[in-house]
Design a protein around this motif. Structure first.
Motif, mmCIF file in Angstrom:
data_model
loop_
_atom_site.group_PDB
_atom_site.id
_atom_site.type_symbol
_atom_site.label_atom_id
_atom_site.label_comp_id
_atom_site.label_asym_id
_atom_site.label_seq_id
_atom_site.Cartn_x
_atom_site.Cartn_y
_atom_site.Cartn_z
ATOM 1 N N LEU A 256 -68.452 50.158 73.890
ATOM 2 C CA LEU A 256 -69.508 50.123 74.808
ATOM 3 C C LEU A 256 -69.463 49.200 76.071
ATOM 4 N N PRO B 131 -66.890 48.737 66.448
ATOM 5 C CA PRO B 131 -67.426 49.847 67.101
ATOM 6 C C PRO B 131 -67.991 49.668 68.414
ATOM 7 N N ILE B 132 -68.609 48.260 68.359
ATOM 8 C CA ILE B 132 -69.394 48.005 69.668
ATOM 9 C C ILE B 132 -68.704 47.966 71.065
ATOM 10 N N ASP C 44 -77.935 55.930 73.803
ATOM 11 C CA ASP C 44 -77.703 54.841 74.576
ATOM 12 C C ASP C 44 -77.663 55.378 76.133
ATOM 13 N N LEU D 231 -74.330 49.236 64.655
ATOM 14 C CA LEU D 231 -73.076 48.689 65.422
ATOM 15 C C LEU D 231 -73.016 47.434 65.691
ATOM 16 N N ASP D 232 -73.976 46.371 65.599
ATOM 17 C CA ASP D 232 -73.895 45.080 65.714
ATOM 18 C C ASP D 232 -74.755 44.438 64.663
ATOM 19 N N LEU E 239 -67.888 56.672 65.204
ATOM 20 C CA LEU E 239 -68.050 57.888 64.633
ATOM 21 C C LEU E 239 -67.779 58.182 63.217
ATOM 22 N N PHE F 241 -74.401 59.414 67.411
ATOM 23 C CA PHE F 241 -74.280 58.561 68.465
ATOM 24 C C PHE F 241 -74.169 59.453 69.655
ATOM 25 N N PHE G 280 -73.268 57.845 73.485
ATOM 26 C CA PHE G 280 -73.258 56.878 74.593
ATOM 27 C C PHE G 280 -73.422 57.169 76.075
ATOM 28 N N HIS H 205 -78.304 48.747 69.135
ATOM 29 C CA HIS H 205 -76.923 48.589 68.610
ATOM 30 C C HIS H 205 -77.230 47.984 67.099
ATOM 31 N N PHE I 272 -67.714 57.515 77.773
ATOM 32 C CA PHE I 272 -66.546 57.651 77.058
ATOM 33 C C PHE I 272 -66.991 57.982 75.559
ATOM 34 N N ASN I 273 -67.676 59.035 75.624
ATOM 35 C CA ASN I 273 -68.162 59.498 74.460
ATOM 36 C C ASN I 273 -67.230 60.429 73.833
ATOM 37 N N LEU I 274 -66.155 60.854 74.280
ATOM 38 C CA LEU I 274 -65.354 61.745 73.629
ATOM 39 C C LEU I 274 -63.904 61.251 73.661
ATOM 40 N N LEU J 79 -64.566 53.958 69.619
ATOM 41 C CA LEU J 79 -65.377 55.362 69.377
ATOM 42 C C LEU J 79 -65.059 55.812 68.124
#
Lengths: 252, 805
Positions: free
Chosen positions: B372, B368-369, A173, A63-64, B281, A96, A98, A58, A101-103, B277
């Protein structure tokens, strides 16, 4: 898109630390991790639960935000970037995948693949989208929604989406975490050509030694630190077993 | 593209907003169409008079109606004479109206309650259909629609009683006409003089010349300004209707925004993984905000257009209802027009976007995180902005409640309602802070059971869901407590129980007539307490005369009628046939004292000076001036009695005497129940509560369906831990009940400051102790309804979900 090797690393982390919470309840997920990822390489990041491997990913992907240290992606320092600038960077240079829940469930597979390009304000040619879907073997499923696809098919669409923008780096990930053996192999066989043919960089977090065997290099994390590294080419044919053995040593 | 796809795929999440908005715009459209159609118009009777001279306006009263001080007969005559000399004027006709109703087969004609002098037919103009103009006192010309030919006899109800008049002519317009001399005798006072212009004369030229003649003694109006001549009764009816329409529109707008804001927030929250998400993206926060606003725009536009169509379709039926409830003048026909519908649609779209605005800003800040993350715990539900606005609204709400005692009770409704509204908004904003401790407190007894512990935990952590369910219940219960409490506390205090106070056995009220004639009152047996209703004007120095409602009572009957009056100066025993009793407020405004004199202009335009025998505390006198009955009857030949109270005879004994006189006898309880003003107030109450309950049901059902759907994983975990289907349903039921209970408790608390403010206002106005009345049965009904709605929605959704998985 070829990247000149040896001059700049695709992704660099220097003394990156990540602490969650404050005071007595503080948890150190990463502890002064310094690692570089060369362009055109496939790296697997492994470790037991709580080792910080996801956190590493991340932070590397933007992302983080790390609480200490610095991250460079494609030579760009992420620290001074605003949220908008980070977003633009993600759009243009990063892909990315994951675990789940990618879509976007409301869109069809084809629309999902085209999404990053549309968010960037570009209108992707239908042929490009079709080609991306074809490259993952789902040319005929473009008009189906994620709910109509199996887990493996969803992950393949996610990979098509991640690759359609031709990013410099692809972060994955646990992409095969929720898949069966056959689908896992299929997904991994799509990531490999991205590196060997397209020259992109792939950084994948996984706990599966078989998946890690597809990589050029395996990093082992424990308690927020990089404790071991394995160059898969050196280990030879039995790399999966070797990787598993190293993992077991970590967890002992 | 994304917005449309999302709406299509996740349409269930938008249904609640869609329904709420369609309803809201529907109500708004219907009220706007009625409002726009109900405009004052020049009375058709006077339409042919291009220029009209009105008598001077009286001082403004507490409501917005302008009353006009009538000219006396002499003044009107000389003025008309002077005006007829103005070039371009063919004739100047004084307009007189007196009470007259044609009685056909024993029933008074309710559509036409006034008669006029024959010369006023030139002002419409109406023409003779048959016969000749009336000359003698007992001759009358009637509209052709009565079906009576010249030569026939007609029974006409006048202020003194039924009269037999001979029909000498029929007219091609509505109404009843007598000779000018008879009209002058029946209605000496004149409020308007109509000018019929010679052919080719210009209205504006004649008007300016007329202004020179009239000077300050009146106002000259032409064209659309003549709408001011509309009969006051019509104007008042329309005003009442406007009050109701305003309340409905405001409530609809408020409730719609409320529902849309909470559903948008919940919708955005449930989609946060997907939104995260999108952010991952490459969607910028701005793009995410635009997505949510775009969805709101699409849903809003479709719903608004649909709502406008529905409202326009319902408007005629709505107008009908209003006429029947005496909230719009008879013959009112709503006409849908762009002027009404376009603002409604635009408002609907604006509300839709506004409702989603806050949610979209939060959605843009999704990191965004979070795509997850697994946890459903609401972190940082309170932001600085919520603190600030929550505090602001809270302070405003309490402040408004504190200021309620400072205004008069009749207008205390406005600050009270706004106080409740602002407090509701405040509590909704502060919900994440207020709710968890309240829930913890209320659910202490649940700690002992397993399901109870789960209920407690989930209600506390899922703050948004709890707030979104408790919110609408809060709104409805708060409103119900406020409105029902206000009505119940105000009615006894404001003396709607005159009958009960006077200890009578029969109440006689008009039936199909605007009031009781003398004949009806004289026909009553035993002891009768009755007064003639009229309007007088207080003369005080150089200021415009102030209008006062008055009652003409037989001086000998005053001690009996005035048993409940709180005399603050003078004495009722000093009453003579030429003295008056005045309310404290009117006396103060006109500088009258007990023992001094009061000058009044009566209905015929004459000035009368009487002695002030007593001054009575405001609120304990039913009108502002009590005059001797003979004085009223002499000066206002058309005065009628509004209500007559009989002591010593039952309704059965009284009824036979009232046949054909347009009156009916009731016992006091039935009368109190059918009191017109109470009825009107109840109508308002029903509309407001009905609407809030309607919106609550949408909001609660929508929230619970959406929120329960999101808990599939929770239920699966529970089932795997060993909970049976029954236990899970019980858990959901208990949680819903707890949340409804919380909404009820907070709603009641919210309304309390405003209610106490109203009580204090009443107490200071009536100078008496007023006790707070809370109508528990009706309240229980409202709460029960909310609970049933909430439980059905939650349990049905849960049951269906457990069944499927």
């Amino acid at each position: 898109m070829t990247i000149t090797t040896g001059v700049t690393e695709a992704v660099t982390l220097r003394s990156v630390g990540r602490v969650y919470g404050t005071g007595a309840a503080a948890v150190t997920a990463l502890h002064e991790v310094s690692v570089g990822f060369r362009p055109g390489t496939f790296t697997a990041v492994m470790g037991p639960s709580g080792s910080g491997k996801s956190t590493l990913l991340h932070c590397a992907a933007g992302l983080d935000r790390p609480t200490a240290g610095a991250v460079w992606v494609g030579g760009v320092d992420l620290r001074p970037l605003s949220e908008n600038q980070l977003t633009v960077l993600r759009r243009e240079r990063i892909g990315f995948v994951f675990q789940e829940f990618n879509l976007v469930s409301a869109l069809t597979a084809a629309q999902n693949v085209a999404l990053p390009l549309r968010l960037a304000g570009r209108r992707p040619a239908p042929s490009a989208v079709a080609a991306a879907l074809a490259s993952v073997g789902l040319a005929d499923r473009g008009s189906h929604r994620p709910s109509e696809l199996s887990g493996g098919q969803q992950q393949r669409v996610a990979i098509a989406r991640a690759l359609v923008t031709r990013p410099e780096v692809v972060f994955a990930d646990e992409p095969t975490g929720a898949l069966d053996l056959r689908s896992s192999r299929h997904v991994l066989s799509l990531l490999r050509p991205a590196v060997s043919v397209e020259g992109q960089t792939v950084i994948m977090v996984t706990h599966d030694p078989v998946a890690a065997a597809y990589a050029d290099r395996v990093l082992f994390l424990a308690d927020g630190r990089v404790v071991d590294a394995l160059d898969a080419r050196d280990a030879g044919a039995s790399s999966a077993a070797e990787i598993a053995a190293r993992m077991a040593r970590l967890e002992a | 593209m994304l917005a449309l796809s999302t709406i299509r795929a996740r349409w269930a999440g938008f249904v609640g907003s869609f329904v709420a908005l369609t309803l809201g715009v529907g109500v708004l459209s219907a009220t706007l169409v009625v409002f726009v159609s109900a405009r004052p118009a020049v009375p058709p009777r006077l339409a042919g008079a291009a220029v009209i001279v009105q008598s001077p306006a009286a001082a403004p009263d507490y409501d917005t109606f302008v009353e006009y001080v009538p000219w006396s007969s002499e003044v009107a005559l000389s003025l008309a004479h002077a005006l007829s000399g103005v070039p371009g004027v063919a004739s100047a006709v004084p307009d007189r109206s007196f009470y007259a109703q044609v009685v056909s087969s024993g029933h008074p004609d309710a559509d036409s309650t006034s008669g006029h002098g024959w010369s006023t037919t030139a002002l419409a103009p109406y023409r003779l259909a048959a016969g000749r103009a009336p000359r003698a006192p007992d001759e009358v010309a009637l509209s052709t629609r009565y079906g009576l030919a010249p030569g026939a006899e007609a029974t006409v109800l006048t202020a003194t009683g039924p009269r037999q008049w001979t029909v000498v002519a029929t007219v091609d317009g509505p109404g009843l006409y007598v000779s000018d001399a008879s009209a002058a005798a029946l209605a000496p006072g004149v409020s308007a003089i109509g000018l019929v212009l010679a052919p080719g004369a210009s209205a504006s030229t004649v008007a300016s010349a007329a202004r020179d003649v009239v000077g300050p003694g009146g106002t000259v109006v032409t064209g659309a300004a003549r709408e001011a001549l509309e009969p006051e009764a019509v104007g008042r009816t329309r005003w009442l209707g406007t009050q109701l329409l305003t309340v409905m529109a405001v409530l609809a707008a408020f409730a719609t925004i409320f529902v849309m804001a909470s559903t948008s927030a919940l919708n955005a929250y449930q989609r946060r993984r997907e939104l995260a998400l999108l952010r991952a993206l490459g969607a910028t926060p701005r793009q995410v905000r635009r997505l949510l606003l775009g969805e709101a725009l699409v849903v809003g536009t479709v719903a608004a257009v649909l709502g406008a169509v529905a409202g326009a379709t319902a408007a005629p039926a709505f107008g009908d209802l209003l006429v029947r409830a005496s909230l719009e003048p008879a013959g009112f026909e709503p006409r849908p027009s762009p002027l009404a519908l376009v603002p409604a649609v635009v408002t609907g779209i604006v509300v839709a976007v506004l409702g989603a605005w806050a949610a979209s800003r939060r959605a843009g800040r999704v990191r965004p995180i979070e795509a997850l993350r697994e946890a459903v715990v609401d972190r940082r539900a309170m932001t600085a902005l919520r603190w600030v606005f929550g505090g602001l609204f809270g302070v405003t709400g309490v402040g408004l409640a504190l200021s309620t005692p400072a205004v008069s009770p009749s207008s205390s409704m406005t600050p009270a309602i706004f106080s409740a509204l602002t407090l509701i908004v405040a509590l909704t904003l502060l919900a994440p802070v207020v709710l968890p401790p309240v829930v913890r407190l209320l659910t202490v007894p649940l700690r002992s059971s397993a399901t109870g512990t789960v209920v407690r935990g989930s209600a506390v952590t899922a703050v948004r869901r709890t707030a979104a369910t408790a919110g609408p219940v809060l709104l409805t219960v708060g409103f119900a407590v406020l409105i029902l409490g206000m009505v119940r506390t105000m009615s006894p205090a404001l003396g709607a129980s005159d009958a009960r106070a006077l200890d009578v056995s029969t109440v006689v009220t008009p039936s199909s007539t605007p009031g009781l004639s003398d004949a009806a009152v004289d026909a009553l047996p035993a002891t009768v307490l009755a007064g003639l209703s009229t309007s007088v004007f207080a003369v005080s120095g150089g200021r415009a005369p102030a209008p006062l409602d008055a009652l003409g009572v037989d001086p000998a009957a005053v001690p009996a009628m005035g048993a409940g009056w709180k005399v603050s100066a003078g004495s009722l025993a000093d009453l003579t046939p030429s003295s008056v009793v005045v309310a404290a407020g009117a006396a103060a405004a006109a500088h009258w004292r007990a023992g001094g004199t009061a000058s009044l202009i009566l209905a015929d335009g004459e000035v009368v000076t009487l002695r002030v025998a007593a001054v009575v505390a405001e609120g304990s006198l039913p009108v502002r001036v009590v005059l001797p009955r003979p004085v009223v009857r002499t000066h206002d030949p058309s005065a009628l009695t509004a209500t007559a109270y009989v002591r010593g005879a039952t309704p059965a004994e009284v009824s036979p005497a009232l046949a054909g006189l347009g009156a009916e006898a009731q016992d006091p309880l039935a009368f109190a129940a059918a009191d017109d003003e109470d009825r009107l107030v109840w109508l308002f109450v029903l509309v407001m509560i009905g609407m809030s309950v309607g919106y609550t049901s949408i909001a609660v059902a929508n929230t619970l369906v959406m929120a329960t759907g999101d808990r599939r994983r929770d239920f699966r975990a529970l089932a795997l831990s060993g909970a049976t289907r029954r236990q899970i349903l019980r858990m959901v039921g208990v949680e819903t009940a707890v949340v409804v209970a919380i909404g009820t408790a907070i709603g009641a608390l919210v309304a309390l400051p405003a209610l106490l403010g109203v009580r204090a206002a009443l107490a200071s106005q009536t100078e008496a102790a007023v006790s707070l009345v809370i109508p528990w049965p009706e309240l229980a009904g409202v709460v029960g309804l909310c609970a049933v709605l909430a439980l059905s929605a939650a349990l049905l959704t849960t049951g269906r979900m457990l069944h499927r998985s």
